[in-house]
Motif scaffolding. Structure first.
Motif, short mmCIF file in Angstrom:
data_model
loop_
_atom_site.label_atom_id
_atom_site.label_comp_id
_atom_site.label_asym_id
_atom_site.label_seq_id
_atom_site.Cartn_x
_atom_site.Cartn_y
_atom_site.Cartn_z
N GLU A 115 22.18 25.17 29.71
CA GLU A 115 21.84 26.22 30.42
C GLU A 115 20.28 26.23 31.07
OE1 GLU A 115 21.27 31.25 30.40
OE2 GLU A 115 22.13 30.21 28.72
N THR A 116 19.52 25.92 30.10
CA THR A 116 18.08 25.61 30.54
C THR A 116 18.03 24.60 31.53
OG1 THR A 116 17.11 26.91 28.69
CG2 THR A 116 15.74 25.43 29.97
N VAL A 117 18.74 23.36 31.16
CA VAL A 117 18.73 22.28 32.07
C VAL A 117 18.99 22.31 33.58
CG1 VAL A 117 19.48 19.95 32.53
CG2 VAL A 117 18.94 20.47 30.18
N ASP A 118 20.25 23.38 33.83
CA ASP A 118 20.54 23.56 34.95
C ASP A 118 19.55 24.73 35.65
OD1 ASP A 118 22.99 22.37 34.44
OD2 ASP A 118 24.14 24.24 34.08
N LYS A 119 19.18 25.64 35.00
CA LYS A 119 17.89 26.48 35.57
C LYS A 119 16.75 25.52 36.15
CE LYS A 119 19.28 30.76 33.33
NZ LYS A 119 18.77 31.80 32.10
N VAL A 120 16.26 24.87 35.24
CA VAL A 120 15.19 24.18 35.63
C VAL A 120 15.58 23.00 36.75
CG1 VAL A 120 13.61 22.02 34.82
CG2 VAL A 120 14.23 24.07 33.03
#
Length: 280
Positions: free
Chosen positions: A236-241
């Motif tokens: 989830e964080t990878v996608d947002k970054v």
């Protein structure tokens, strides 16, 4: 079974406890960052000793990595004063993420297959190359020119040995404890060149005391895809970054950060890489 009678006073206390839990509970996780910004903090790992990339100064923190990850943090909902910077040396990056010491790491962190076994990466956000830094009036323009010349690199780095193995077998290797020591040796004529990633070399050469004294040879001896490290499994964080990085490129902020941090060294950077696409 005998039920205990709940008094009005105890019910009020219970209600207050529930309210406190809902409004003031710790939802920050081990790395001190909440999931949606707001009033929380986010811990981000950077280098403290790399001019142009990640440098701690009396005035704060500066460099390309710092600018990139500050932009990303804002897109995640965190203002600059909500960022808690954490020094993250190369050997500690994977551990810092797995322990939850930090949420993100932007510290000249090259994406490799070996590292992807331990952490996840967003990006890449910069394509760097191993290069040479020489004096401004030097005639060294190719790696093969280093035969019978003195080549400086930092102890523990494989950069100089790679040059000797692949391009200049007669190069004389000279190791120093840090890049600043190599720069001093280069300036004083004790060595003929310094080698590591071009982004790191450009950052050092762009310092006020070195402006105009050095130049990059402009070689591409390797490809280094810099990514933002995230704890393994946190897709989830990878996608947002990644979305934040794409926006940074599209609105011109990426180009501006490159110019401000590397421009004085005449760094001819690659164009912003495509998110999710590594250059081998």
């Amino acid at each position: 079974m005998k039920l205990r009678k709940v008094t009005a006073a105890s019910a009020a206390v219970f209600a207050l406890a529930l309210t406190a839990t809902a409004c003031g509970g710790d939802d920050s996780g081990d790395n001190g960052s909440s999931s949606s910004g707001g009033g929380g903090k986010i811990k981000i790992g950077i280098k403290y000793d790399q001019p142009g990339l990640g440098l701690k100064t009396p005035q704060g923190y500066e460099g390309f990595d710092v600018d990139v990850v500050t932009y990303v943090a804002k897109e995640l909902g965190y203002e600059p004063d909500q960022i808690e910077w954490v020094e993250t040396k190369s050997a500690e990056r994977e551990n810092a993420l797995s322990r939850g010491d930090v949420k993100l790491i932007a510290a000249t962190y090259s994406i490799t297959d070996e590292r992807k076994q331990k952490v996840d990466f967003a990006g890449p956000y910069l394509l760097a190359h191993q290069d040479l830094l020489v004096k401004a009036d030097s005639d060294i323009s190719e790696a093969t020119d280093l035969n019978d010349k003195k080549l400086c690199s930092v102890t523990g780095s494989t950069s100089a040995q790679n040059v000797k193995n692949d391009f200049a077998p007669k190069a004389q290797l000279s190791n120093r404890g840090g890049y600043s020591e190599c720069l001093s040796a280069l300036q004083n004529g004790q060595v003929d060149a310094l080698t590591t990633d071009d982004s790191i070399l450009a950052g050092y050469a762009a310092q006020d005391q070195y402006k105009g004294k050095f130049k990059l040879a402009g070689l591409k001896l390797s490809n280094e895809n810099y990514g933002i490290g995230v704890k393994k499994g946190d897709t989830e964080t990878v996608d947002k970054v990644n979305k934040a990085l794409e926006k940074m490129v599209s609105d011109g902020s990426w180009d501006k950060a490159v110019e401000e941090n590397f421009g004085p060294a005449n760094y001819k950077n690659e164009r912003a890489p495509k998110i999710g696409q590594l250059v081998q």
